[in-house]
Design a protein around this motif. Structure first.
Motif, PDB file in Angstrom:
ATOM      1  N   ALA A  59     -12.737  16.444 -28.176  1.00 15.47           N
ATOM      2  CA  ALA A  59     -12.211  16.375 -30.067  1.00 15.47           C
ATOM      3  C   ALA A  59     -11.128  15.484 -29.869  1.00 15.47           C
ATOM      4  N   HIS A  60     -11.211  14.447 -30.114  1.00 14.62           N
ATOM      5  CA  HIS A  60      -9.907  13.063 -30.494  1.00 14.62           C
ATOM      6  C   HIS A  60      -9.201  13.818 -31.190  1.00 14.62           C
ATOM      7  N   LEU A  61      -7.904  14.300 -31.123  1.00 16.80           N
ATOM      8  CA  LEU A  61      -6.743  14.229 -31.265  1.00 16.80           C
ATOM      9  C   LEU A  61      -5.601  13.216 -32.199  1.00 16.80           C
ATOM     10  N   VAL A  62      -5.715  12.514 -33.006  1.00 15.17           N
ATOM     11  CA  VAL A  62      -4.540  11.987 -33.359  1.00 15.17           C
ATOM     12  C   VAL A  62      -3.348  13.259 -33.794  1.00 15.17           C
ATOM     13  N   GLY A  63      -1.841  13.035 -33.942  1.00 16.55           N
ATOM     14  CA  GLY A  63      -0.697  13.823 -33.494  1.00 16.55           C
ATOM     15  C   GLY A  63      -0.354  14.577 -33.444  1.00 16.55           C
ATOM     16  N   ASP A  64      -0.053  15.387 -33.524  1.00 17.27           N
ATOM     17  CA  ASP A  64       1.226  16.700 -32.763  1.00 17.27           C
ATOM     18  C   ASP A  64      -0.262  17.469 -31.918  1.00 17.27           C
ATOM     19  N   ASP A  65      -0.082  18.592 -30.787  1.00 21.31           N
ATOM     20  CA  ASP A  65      -1.332  19.589 -30.980  1.00 21.31           C
ATOM     21  C   ASP A  65      -1.030  20.749 -31.958  1.00 21.31           C
ATOM     22  N   THR A  66      -1.805  20.900 -32.164  1.00 19.00           N
ATOM     23  CA  THR A  66      -1.961  21.948 -33.209  1.00 19.00           C
ATOM     24  C   THR A  66      -3.397  23.593 -33.173  1.00 19.00           C
ATOM     25  N   THR A  67      -2.794  24.841 -33.883  1.00 16.34           N
ATOM     26  CA  THR A  67      -3.316  25.536 -33.230  1.00 16.34           C
ATOM     27  C   THR A  67      -3.559  26.760 -35.045  1.00 16.34           C
ATOM     28  N   VAL A  68      -4.384  26.365 -35.310  1.00 19.80           N
ATOM     29  CA  VAL A  68      -5.472  27.231 -36.733  1.00 19.80           C
ATOM     30  C   VAL A  68      -6.160  28.649 -36.171  1.00 19.80           C
ATOM     31  N   SER A  69      -5.938  29.460 -37.355  1.00 24.67           N
ATOM     32  CA  SER A  69      -7.006  30.936 -37.259  1.00 24.67           C
ATOM     33  C   SER A  69      -7.909  30.523 -37.951  1.00 24.67           C
ATOM     34  N   LEU A  70      -9.432  30.800 -38.100  1.00 25.66           N
ATOM     35  CA  LEU A  70      -9.842  29.948 -38.882  1.00 25.66           C
ATOM     36  C   LEU A  70     -11.322  31.246 -39.405  1.00 25.66           C
TER      37      LEU A  70
END
Length: 121
Positions: free
Chosen positions: A50-61
């Motif tokens: 995956a290509h991330l733009v911005g800060d590291d992020t963790t979500v629960s979906l």
């Protein structure tokens, strides 16, 4: 992210989850890691590109809601965008849109908004 890779990873990792449980998605510069903890004996983890733009992020979906939204994206790539909230413990909605190429956004004719679950620390 590649749409087909994301769908397959979500399906595989969510097999160990109980009915209403959510998957943990960790987005970093290295890619996306999906984690599921179904019980003390059933756990799964998988990483995809995956290509991330911005800060590291963790979500629960919840996987079924995510699959419903991604299933309507008729492009090779999908973009998942995050919204910020005042409270860092309460994640904002996640926006899913099509992506015409790895770097280029697609037409905004389809938008799917998904509310994440609260992260259990």
């Amino acid at each position: 992210m590649n749409t087909a890779e994301l769908v397959e990873a979500v399906r595989r990792v969510s097999l160990v989850l109980e009915r209403e449980a959510a998957l943990r998605f960790t987005f970093t510069a290295e890619g996306l890691t999906l984690e599921a903890i179904g019980s003390e004996h059933a756990q799964a983890s998988e990483s995809i590109d995956a290509h991330l733009v911005g800060d590291d992020t963790t979500v629960s979906l919840k996987p079924q809601f995510l699959l419903d939204g991604i299933g309507a994206v008729h492009s090779e790539f999908v973009r998942i965008s995050f919204t910020k909230t005042e409270n860092p413990n309460k994640p904002g909605p996640v926006l899913i849109t099509s992506q015409s190429s790895r770097e280029q956004a697609g037409a905004d004719s389809y938008k799917y908004l998904l509310q994440p679950n609260l992260l259990l620390r």
